[in-house]
Structure formats: structure tokens, C-alpha cells
Design a protein around this motif. Structure first.
Motif, PDB file in Angstrom:
ATOM      1  N   LEU A 193      41.348  41.614  42.091  1.00  0.00           N
ATOM      2  CA  LEU A 193      40.818  40.299  42.420  1.00  0.00           C
ATOM      3  C   LEU A 193      41.670  39.289  41.655  1.00  0.00           C
ATOM      4  CD1 LEU A 193      37.118  41.335  41.696  1.00  0.00           C
ATOM      5  CD2 LEU A 193      38.239  41.412  43.906  1.00  0.00           C
ATOM      6  N   SER A 194      42.825  38.973  42.234  1.00  0.00           N
ATOM      7  CA  SER A 194      43.794  38.203  41.461  1.00  0.00           C
ATOM      8  C   SER A 194      43.281  36.805  41.128  1.00  0.00           C
ATOM      9  CB  SER A 194      45.134  38.145  42.190  1.00  0.00           C
ATOM     10  OG  SER A 194      44.946  37.807  43.521  1.00  0.00           O
ATOM     11  N   GLY A 195      42.466  36.235  41.997  1.00  0.00           N
ATOM     12  CA  GLY A 195      41.935  34.903  41.730  1.00  0.00           C
ATOM     13  C   GLY A 195      41.041  34.872  40.499  1.00  0.00           C
ATOM     14  N   LYS A 196      40.372  35.981  40.256  1.00  0.00           N
ATOM     15  CA  LYS A 196      39.449  36.057  39.126  1.00  0.00           C
ATOM     16  C   LYS A 196      40.059  36.777  37.931  1.00  0.00           C
ATOM     17  CE  LYS A 196      35.228  36.133  41.905  1.00  0.00           C
ATOM     18  NZ  LYS A 196      34.209  37.012  42.469  1.00  0.00           N
ATOM     19  N   GLY A 197      41.246  37.340  38.120  1.00  0.00           N
ATOM     20  CA  GLY A 197      41.865  38.081  37.024  1.00  0.00           C
ATOM     21  C   GLY A 197      41.135  39.370  36.727  1.00  0.00           C
ATOM     22  N   LYS A 198      40.527  39.957  37.766  1.00  0.00           N
ATOM     23  CA  LYS A 198      39.759  41.184  37.560  1.00  0.00           C
ATOM     24  C   LYS A 198      40.281  42.306  38.421  1.00  0.00           C
ATOM     25  CE  LYS A 198      35.489  39.019  36.139  1.00  0.00           C
ATOM     26  NZ  LYS A 198      34.507  39.723  35.380  1.00  0.00           N
ATOM     27  N   VAL A 199      39.962  43.521  37.996  1.00  0.00           N
ATOM     28  CA  VAL A 199      40.348  44.696  38.761  1.00  0.00           C
ATOM     29  C   VAL A 199      39.154  45.635  38.895  1.00  0.00           C
ATOM     30  CG1 VAL A 199      42.807  44.671  38.152  1.00  0.00           C
ATOM     31  CG2 VAL A 199      41.192  45.818  36.645  1.00  0.00           C
ATOM     32  N   MET A 205      49.556  38.370  38.402  1.00  0.00           N
ATOM     33  CA  MET A 205      49.005  39.542  37.720  1.00  0.00           C
ATOM     34  C   MET A 205      49.918  40.741  37.926  1.00  0.00           C
ATOM     35  SD  MET A 205      45.101  40.156  37.281  1.00  0.00           S
ATOM     36  CE  MET A 205      44.440  41.089  38.637  1.00  0.00           C
ATOM     37  N   LYS A 206      50.124  41.498  36.838  1.00  0.00           N
ATOM     38  CA  LYS A 206      51.087  42.602  36.931  1.00  0.00           C
ATOM     39  C   LYS A 206      50.465  43.871  37.502  1.00  0.00           C
ATOM     40  CE  LYS A 206      54.401  41.126  33.522  1.00  0.00           C
ATOM     41  NZ  LYS A 206      53.855  40.279  32.474  1.00  0.00           N
ATOM     42  N   ILE A 207      49.136  43.946  37.447  1.00  0.00           N
ATOM     43  CA  ILE A 207      48.493  45.163  37.933  1.00  0.00           C
ATOM     44  C   ILE A 207      48.358  45.118  39.443  1.00  0.00           C
ATOM     45  CG2 ILE A 207      46.356  46.514  37.851  1.00  0.00           C
ATOM     46  CD1 ILE A 207      46.058  45.548  34.938  1.00  0.00           C
ATOM     47  N   LYS A 234      25.624  54.354  42.881  1.00  0.00           N
ATOM     48  CA  LYS A 234      26.565  54.060  41.796  1.00  0.00           C
ATOM     49  C   LYS A 234      27.808  53.430  42.386  1.00  0.00           C
ATOM     50  CE  LYS A 234      24.878  56.395  38.039  1.00  0.00           C
ATOM     51  NZ  LYS A 234      24.796  55.910  36.680  1.00  0.00           N
ATOM     52  N   MET A 235      28.264  52.396  41.759  1.00  0.00           N
ATOM     53  CA  MET A 235      29.513  51.791  42.228  1.00  0.00           C
ATOM     54  C   MET A 235      30.262  51.177  41.050  1.00  0.00           C
ATOM     55  SD  MET A 235      28.201  48.283  44.007  1.00  0.00           S
ATOM     56  CE  MET A 235      29.816  47.544  43.921  1.00  0.00           C
ATOM     57  N   GLU A 236      31.530  50.934  41.264  1.00  0.00           N
ATOM     58  CA  GLU A 236      32.342  50.348  40.214  1.00  0.00           C
ATOM     59  C   GLU A 236      32.215  48.829  40.241  1.00  0.00           C
ATOM     60  OE1 GLU A 236      33.920  52.444  42.444  1.00  0.00           O
ATOM     61  OE2 GLU A 236      34.638  54.139  41.264  1.00  0.00           O
ATOM     62  N   ALA A 237      32.023  48.252  39.059  1.00  0.00           N
ATOM     63  CA  ALA A 237      32.042  46.801  38.939  1.00  0.00           C
ATOM     64  C   ALA A 237      33.427  46.378  38.479  1.00  0.00           C
ATOM     65  CB  ALA A 237      30.990  46.349  37.935  1.00  0.00           C
ATOM     66  N   ALA A 238      33.809  45.179  38.879  1.00  0.00           N
ATOM     67  CA  ALA A 238      35.123  44.681  38.474  1.00  0.00           C
ATOM     68  C   ALA A 238      35.147  44.467  36.966  1.00  0.00           C
ATOM     69  CB  ALA A 238      35.432  43.378  39.196  1.00  0.00           C
ATOM     70  N   LEU A 239      36.270  44.716  36.371  1.00  0.00           N
ATOM     71  CA  LEU A 239      36.405  44.403  34.952  1.00  0.00           C
ATOM     72  C   LEU A 239      37.647  43.553  34.733  1.00  0.00           C
ATOM     73  CD1 LEU A 239      37.507  47.483  32.830  1.00  0.00           C
ATOM     74  CD2 LEU A 239      37.485  47.530  35.293  1.00  0.00           C
ATOM     75  N   ASP A 240      37.663  42.892  33.608  1.00  0.00           N
ATOM     76  CA  ASP A 240      38.744  41.973  33.311  1.00  0.00           C
ATOM     77  C   ASP A 240      40.089  42.702  33.245  1.00  0.00           C
ATOM     78  OD1 ASP A 240      37.932  39.081  32.450  1.00  0.00           O
ATOM     79  OD2 ASP A 240      39.917  39.519  31.586  1.00  0.00           O
ATOM     80  N   ALA A 241      41.077  42.150  33.910  1.00  0.00           N
ATOM     81  CA  ALA A 241      42.385  42.808  33.931  1.00  0.00           C
ATOM     82  C   ALA A 241      42.984  42.911  32.538  1.00  0.00           C
ATOM     83  CB  ALA A 241      43.332  42.046  34.850  1.00  0.00           C
ATOM     84  N   SER A 242      42.562  42.019  31.632  1.00  0.00           N
ATOM     85  CA  SER A 242      43.114  42.071  30.276  1.00  0.00           C
ATOM     86  C   SER A 242      42.544  43.243  29.490  1.00  0.00           C
ATOM     87  CB  SER A 242      42.835  40.758  29.542  1.00  0.00           C
ATOM     88  OG  SER A 242      41.450  40.550  29.445  1.00  0.00           O
ATOM     89  N   ASN A 243      41.504  43.877  30.020  1.00  0.00           N
ATOM     90  CA  ASN A 243      40.903  45.020  29.331  1.00  0.00           C
ATOM     91  C   ASN A 243      41.510  46.346  29.747  1.00  0.00           C
ATOM     92  OD1 ASN A 243      39.167  43.444  27.881  1.00  0.00           O
ATOM     93  ND2 ASN A 243      37.466  43.657  29.280  1.00  0.00           N
ATOM     94  N   VAL A 244      42.494  46.316  30.634  1.00  0.00           N
ATOM     95  CA  VAL A 244      43.156  47.558  31.030  1.00  0.00           C
ATOM     96  C   VAL A 244      44.663  47.413  30.845  1.00  0.00           C
ATOM     97  CG1 VAL A 244      41.372  48.138  32.721  1.00  0.00           C
ATOM     98  CG2 VAL A 244      43.422  46.939  33.477  1.00  0.00           C
ATOM     99  N   ALA A 245      45.321  48.557  30.658  1.00  0.00           N
ATOM    100  CA  ALA A 245      46.781  48.565  30.559  1.00  0.00           C
ATOM    101  C   ALA A 245      47.311  49.589  31.547  1.00  0.00           C
ATOM    102  CB  ALA A 245      47.224  48.923  29.151  1.00  0.00           C
ATOM    103  N   ILE A 246      48.449  49.303  32.137  1.00  0.00           N
ATOM    104  CA  ILE A 246      49.067  50.245  33.064  1.00  0.00           C
ATOM    105  C   ILE A 246      49.564  51.453  32.280  1.00  0.00           C
ATOM    106  CG2 ILE A 246      51.021  50.569  34.640  1.00  0.00           C
ATOM    107  CD1 ILE A 246      50.705  47.665  35.457  1.00  0.00           C
ATOM    108  N   VAL A 247      49.317  52.645  32.845  1.00  0.00           N
ATOM    109  CA  VAL A 247      49.767  53.871  32.197  1.00  0.00           C
ATOM    110  C   VAL A 247      51.170  54.193  32.694  1.00  0.00           C
ATOM    111  CG1 VAL A 247      49.354  56.343  31.947  1.00  0.00           C
ATOM    112  CG2 VAL A 247      47.431  54.759  31.914  1.00  0.00           C
TER     113      VAL A 247
END
Ligand SMILES: [Zn+2]
Length: 101
Positions: A27-33, A1-3, A57-70
Motif C-alpha cells: 500500500l504505497s500511499g500509506k507506506g504499508k505492506v 517505496m523499495k519493497i 484469520k487474515m493479515e493486517a497491513a503493517l508499516d513498511a518501516s517495520n520490515v526489511a528485505i531479506v
């Protein structure tokens, strides 16, 4: 994963589309961030001795493919290439401006 942790990313889809945040964990095993301030969920917390219970309130993991590095140079979400240096180190390069991320 690049992120990687502490990367600045932008959300590409979903309810937080267009928002930016820093990557808190990968979470590289799941491909999530997990990204700060993105994909917030409410979680019921049981009271403990030093903490009141309630809704947190807390952050839930989201799919790494749904984000892009700025990219700091392009100031937008970009596609990343990785490049191996002669000394074996790998760096990440913005595909738009070819600068190192
Ligand atoms: Zn760039």
C-alpha cells in the motif's frame, strides 16, 4: 517505496519480530505492506450464501518501516540501495554484499 510484491521480508519490530514472509501487497500511499502469515488478526465474517460466517484469520497491513528485505545471499534482513542502470532500469542492491536483490 523499495519493497515490492513477492519480496521476502523479515519483521523488525512488534509481536512478529524475527518472522519472515512474502509480501502479498504494497500500500504505497500509506507506506504499508501486507506480509503472508505476519500480523494476523481475527475478523468476524458475516455468513453469505456460499460461505459460512465466523471468525476468519487474515493479515493486517503493517508499516513498511517495520520490515526489511531479506537478501538471498546474506540470508538476513538488509538495507537496500537502488541504482539506475544505463538503460534506465532501476535495480535494488543489498548494501551488505552489493548483490542485486
Ligand atoms: Zn546481501
Amino acid at each position: 517505496m523499495k519493497i515490492k510484491k513477492n519480496d521476502k521480508v523479515i519483521v523488525l519490530s512488534g509481536k512478529d519480530k524475527g518472522k519472515q514472509g512474502e509480501v502479498r501487497s504494497v500500500l504505497s500511499g500509506k507506506g504499508k505492506v501486507v506480509v503472508s502469515g505476519i500480523n494476523m488478526i481475527s475478523k468476524c465474517v458475516k455468513p453469505t450464501q456460499d460461505k459460512k460466517g465466523g471468525i476468519e484469520k487474515m493479515e493486517a497491513a503493517l508499516d513498511a518501516s517495520n520490515v526489511a528485505i531479506v537478501c538471498a545471499t546474506c540470508k538476513k534482513g538488509v538495507k537496500i540501495s537502488s541504482k539506475a542502470l544505463e538503460n534506465g532500469d532501476k535495480i535494488r542492491i543489498c548494501r551488505t554484499c552489493k548483490k542485486q536483490i
